[in-house]
Structures are given as structure tokens and as C-alpha cells.
Design an enzyme around this catalytic site. Sequence first.
Site, short mmCIF file in Angstrom:
data_model
loop_
_atom_site.label_atom_id
_atom_site.label_comp_id
_atom_site.label_asym_id
_atom_site.label_seq_id
_atom_site.Cartn_x
_atom_site.Cartn_y
_atom_site.Cartn_z
CD GLU A 194 -4.12 -3.52 0.25
OE1 GLU A 194 -4.66 -4.23 1.11
OE2 GLU A 194 -3.69 -2.38 0.49
CG HIS A 217 -6.04 -1.32 3.35
ND1 HIS A 217 -4.76 -1.59 2.93
CD2 HIS A 217 -5.91 -0.78 4.60
CE1 HIS A 217 -3.90 -1.24 3.88
NE2 HIS A 217 -4.58 -0.75 4.90
#
Length: 315
Positions: A261, A280
Site C-alpha cells: 500500500e 484501507h
Amino acid sequence: MKAVLQFRASTGFIDSLMAAAPAWLQIAVVDETDKKTFAEQLADAEVLLHVLEPVTAQVMAHAPNLKLIQKIGVGVNTIDLDAARAKGIAVANMPGTNSQAVAEHTLALMLAALRRVPFLDRAMRAGAGWTLAPDEFDRIGEMCGRTVGLVGNGEVPRRLGPVLRALGARVIYTDRTTAAGTVAEWRPLNKLLAEADIVSLHVPLTPETAQLINAETLGQMKPGSILINTARGALVDETALQAALLSGHLAAAGLDVVAAEPAGANHPLLTFDNVVLTPHIAWLTSETVRRSLALAFENCRRLQQNAPLLHQVVP
């Protein structure tokens, strides 16, 4: 006392932060992409309010006065705990503060995957919603009558269980031990994977759980089932997941997290119309922010007064 929040915070987040902060606490908010300013602000900080950007030994080296790394959330896999321990820096998290938000988001991903919401939304926006091939609707289903397998039995799955049952789903779970008072039936992981129509991940990322969902365990899942992950991206072998989706062995996936990420624009999973993706943010609601800040500032107060910290992970 000075605290640094490293996060690309919204206006609402910053307003809540400043409104809740005690007068004796100075707070600097630094965008997680601004490494230079972050290092400068950390130089005289005693507290780091940590969200997702990794806290490495190198980061700690920029903070000679750091006494507490306060995780805004639960998972501490993004913190070098050994380095913190060696430097005498306490680490604390806040279990439970985001459980309601994550539970609701998990349910949203389940329903979006079952009802193919993103695919239908894109079709409508392209002017093709009313002219889709009739067979596209054969892949739309209901929660009622399905079996949902929850991997883990923490606060989030315990909140999800009763809601899923109220919608008519049968709920099973796996964990290292069975738990009294749960609405779900316990299964070993392999039995859960074979039985569940929807598998949802709710375990921390550890060396034991890394790539828990891999080619072998995906092969154990029921044909046409759905995988949901609102925990940590590295729980899943993404190459194996892509293969299972391409083959049709999995009908869909709903993911709030990916292994690396932030996900770039060329991430392979972005090309799948049967994958629902969010960045997220399962935890991120205004209610979670208020609960989290209250706990973070309580630990700052305790640190100032040399009192025991709440939810301390590293002493």
C-alpha cells in the site's frame, strides 16, 4: 508535550483533533508523503500518533525525545517493535475503537460483492445499465441462506455474527480456541473454507498468518465463493487470488487492503470487475476518530503523569 500525527488527514479529522486536544499538548499534523517535514517535526516530539506509514528504526532515530508510539487503530505490524523496545519507546494501540466501523464496512463489501454493486454502477454511468446481457444477472445473490465463515473471533467478527444471522445467513468461525457465548459454530480452517460461501478475514498479520490465503487454501474454498479482507493485505497471496478469480473458482472478492500500500494505478486487481476495492478506510469514520482521539489523549496524559498506559504493546 509535543505529539506528531503522520497522516493525510481531512479537514474534519484535523478539526476533531484540535478540538479534543488538551491545552498542554502541542500537535503537529504532517502529510504522510512529506518525509522532510515529518523528520523535522519528530526531532522534538515525545509522542507519535501513528496510522499506517511504517515506523522503522530509521524513523525512531529522528526522534531522540520519543517516549510513546500511539497506534491509531489495532494492528502494530507497521511498527518495528524490537527497535522501539531497544530504544525504550512505549507502544500502545487501541483495540475496539474502530470495531464498529470495520464490522459495518465488512458487511458493505460482502453485500457489494454479492449484488455486484460496482459493476452495475459502472454500467449505469456508461449508459449501459438497461442493456446488459441477461446472463450478467445470474451472478447476483442474497446473503440469506448463505454460510459466512469468519477467520478470527475478535471484536469485529463478534459484532458481525449477529447481524449476519439477522439477515438469514449461517455463521461459522475459526480461531485458535473456541469461545463461549458466540453465535457462530467453530470449525478448523480447512473445514470452514470448504463450507463457507463467503470467507472474511479478521486476524492480525504475523509470521504465522502471512499469506494464510494462498493457492492451497484458495483451492480448499467452495467453488463460486467470495473472499473478503478488511484486515491486512499480506494475509493473501494476491497472485493466487488473481488466478482463482480468473478461473472462476472464486466468484468475487471484497478488499479494503492490499499487500503493498498504497496500491498503484497498475495494480492487477483493479482490472477485475468482480473485485470490490476500497483504500484501507474500513476503520475511518468520524465516530472512530472521536473514540480514537479520546484514548490517544488519555495515554498522553498518563505519559505526562508517569501513569500506566492503556493497551500497552511494548513496555
